[in-house]
Design a protein around this motif. Structure first.
Motif, mmCIF file in Angstrom:
data_model
loop_
_atom_site.group_PDB
_atom_site.id
_atom_site.type_symbol
_atom_site.label_atom_id
_atom_site.label_comp_id
_atom_site.label_asym_id
_atom_site.label_seq_id
_atom_site.Cartn_x
_atom_site.Cartn_y
_atom_site.Cartn_z
ATOM 1 N N VAL A 313 0.677 -1.297 -0.321
ATOM 2 C CA VAL A 313 0.213 -0.266 0.258
ATOM 3 C C VAL A 313 0.772 1.302 -0.135
ATOM 4 N N ALA A 314 1.844 1.048 1.365
ATOM 5 C CA ALA A 314 2.619 2.310 0.764
ATOM 6 C C ALA A 314 3.535 2.641 -0.177
ATOM 7 N N THR A 316 2.457 1.743 -3.588
ATOM 8 C CA THR A 316 1.470 2.602 -3.980
ATOM 9 C C THR A 316 1.672 4.174 -3.842
ATOM 10 N N VAL A 317 1.744 4.571 -3.005
ATOM 11 C CA VAL A 317 1.168 6.462 -2.431
ATOM 12 C C VAL A 317 2.419 6.945 -2.862
ATOM 13 N N GLN A 319 3.991 5.952 -5.236
ATOM 14 C CA GLN A 319 4.514 6.764 -6.982
ATOM 15 C C GLN A 319 3.928 8.087 -6.943
ATOM 16 N N LYS A 320 3.169 8.099 -6.007
ATOM 17 C CA LYS A 320 1.974 9.440 -6.592
ATOM 18 C C LYS A 320 2.762 10.455 -6.019
ATOM 19 N N ILE A 321 3.728 10.667 -5.177
ATOM 20 C CA ILE A 321 4.728 11.728 -4.121
ATOM 21 C C ILE A 321 5.493 11.329 -5.326
ATOM 22 N N PHE A 371 7.740 3.291 0.533
ATOM 23 C CA PHE A 371 8.037 5.253 -0.506
ATOM 24 C C PHE A 371 9.653 4.425 -0.336
#
Length: 490
Positions: A313-314, A316-317, A319-321, A371
């Motif tokens: 999950v982290a 995936t987040v 990637q957006k950052i 991350f």
């Protein structure tokens, strides 16, 4: 297209087996230790380290072997080694046999892993198709990690720890048959007669094994022991020989000039430190839950499940950052969260609960790893010539594996030595064991802070913000390929 999908699923089966095996062993460690009468925690860690050292040492060699032998042939050889060594492990009667079998498994994994990625890249030529295929690859890797945690507990508790190795036999046999039937034996079209740098691979692997062996035994022999410094000196000599070989070889395993690329060098140093500090997460909590809290193997497996889920999950987040701000913020933030998780775990005592003691630290380290991994592999390719992208990938993966092995050896040695000192001073056994773990977690957190400093000082904010693949046309949509595979022995 149908044939391409068939090839993809064949190599994903091989990848799933390798990832499954790394985490499945973690959960079964206490049962393996008691079943084969391992002498100590320090000897038991070689079940992990023997795999990691051969995997990391021969990873670059495996990529080069694919150019000479062909990718399908390399995959089949790796699967054969992996399957045969799994059988050896499943029927092992003593620690030495198991450790030897795990080393051969690591060699098999070092051939399988680059073959899988190479086959995916040559099978899917377009940027979008390749990105989708590598996305499935990352998902299979994450699910394999989670499945391994649970399967390790189920197989160990319902059958025996030997089942965690024997389960590989039908998977390997199926993958070999399918690879021979459907995957062409493609080679690198522009390499010509590629020579494998066997001396380079052997010297660096032997040197690192002696280094880790010396560090592991320093707790028992003492850092002032002549045997320890003899091993460390021999390790240093072999590493120097490796550097000499690489500097004069016409086709080196590692072209030393590549380290002039600042972002690549910083990323590799940071990766060694990151995995060196965090890999205790795959060892100390297992022993804590099993030996101190009395968890059964299946309970240990279930306790670990939040780790790969939170990491995925982290990632995936992250990637957006990365898409908005580049990889550097995700990288240093992730490393700080990782350090916070280890510092939290350093507060454990013999009476700590899973929910209040282990789980928060586990979730923090998983989020931090998600991350950091999402950004580390991207930064490691910045400024590298297209024809050396494979070398850059091999270097960062090797740094990952070697950092894991050396970090685990060092921190396990420190923890064991502190535990022995506490026992000699009259501290109760469980309390002494946990306080040894705590010291290991604390030092691991400090190492993560050093890794953060390397990232902040050595990587620019602009590094990795616009990385195009070698096959990407000007003006096409950028799809960075990021390896999210965790450092679990392979």
């Amino acid at each position: 297209m149908a044939r391409s999908k068939t090839i993809l699923w064949i190599v994903l089966v091989a990848q799933f087996m390798v990832v499954l095996d790394s985490t499945i062993v973690t959960v079964a460690l206490p049962s393996i230790g008691s079943g084969l009468n391992f002498d100590s925690q320090l000897q038991l860690q070689w079940v992990i380290n023997a795999y990691i050292l051969l995997f990391g040492g021969f990873l670059l060699f495996g990529g080069r072997a694919g150019d000479l032998l062909g990718r399908q042939r390399l995959l089949v050889i790796g699967l054969l080694l992996f399957g045969v060594s799994s059988a050896v492990n499943g029927f092992a009667q003593n620690p030495e046999t198991l450790i030897f079998g795990r080393a051969v498994q690591g060699l098999g994994g070092a051939l399988i892993s680059p073959a899988v990625l190479s086959i995916i890249i040559v099978t899917f030529g377009g940027v979008r198709e390749r990105a989708k295929a590598l996305g499935v690859f990352s998902a299979v890797t994450a699910s394999g990690s989670a499945a391994g945690m649970l399967a390790g507990g189920v197989l160990t508790e319902w059958f025996d720890w030997r089942a965690i190795f024997l389960v590989n036999l039908p998977i390997a046999a199926l993958a070999i048959f399918a690879a021979l039937r459907f995957i062409p034996n493609s080679k690198h079209a522009t390499e010509g007669r590629t020579r494998m740098d066997l001396p380079g691979a052997v010297t660096i692997t032997a040197g690192l094994m002696l280094l880790v062996y010396g560090v592991v035994n320093a707790a028992e022999w003492g850092w002032g022991s002549g045997k320890v410094w003899l091993l460390l000196g021999a390790a240093a000599a072999l590493i120097v020989v490796f550097l000499v070989i690489e500097s004069v070889s016409k086709q080196p395993l590692v072209r030393l000039g590549i380290f002039k690329v600042r972002a690549l060098t910083s990323a590799n140093v940071a990766m060694v430190l990151m995995t060196g500090g965090m890999f205790v997460m795959m060892f100390f909590p297992t022993l804590y839950l099993a030996q101190v809290k009395g968890y059964s193997p299946i309970e240990v497996g279930l306790a670990y499940l939040p780790w790969p889920v939170a990491m995925a999950v982290a990632g995936t987040v992250a990637q957006k950052i990365i898409a908005k701000a580049g990889p550097k913020p995700a990288l240093w933030i992730g490393l700080l969260i990782l350090a916070a998780g280890l510092f939290h775990l350093s507060l454990l005592d013999a009476d700590s609960s899973y929910a209040g003691g282990v789980l928060p630290g586990m979730l923090l380290t998983a989020i931090g790893a998600g991350f950091a991994w999402a950004a580390m592999f991207l930064v490691a390719s910045v400024g590298v010539r297209p024809e050396e992208s494979g070398l850059a990938s091999g270097l960062i993966n090797t740094s990952q594996q070697l950092g894991s092995a050396i970090g685990l050896a060092t921190l396990s040695s420190v923890a064991a030595a502190y535990t022995l000192d506490l026992l000699d001073s009259g501290v109760e056994a469980n309390e002494a064991l946990v306080r040894g773990f705590d010291r290991g977690f604390m030092i691991g957190g400090i190492i993560l802070l050093v890794s953060t400093a390397v990232v902040i000082a050595g990587i620019r904010s602009s590094d990795g913000r616009h990385v195009a693949g070698p096959d990407q046309e000007a003006g096409s949509e950028q799809v960075p390929v990021i390896n999210l595979e965790p450092a679990l022995g392979d």
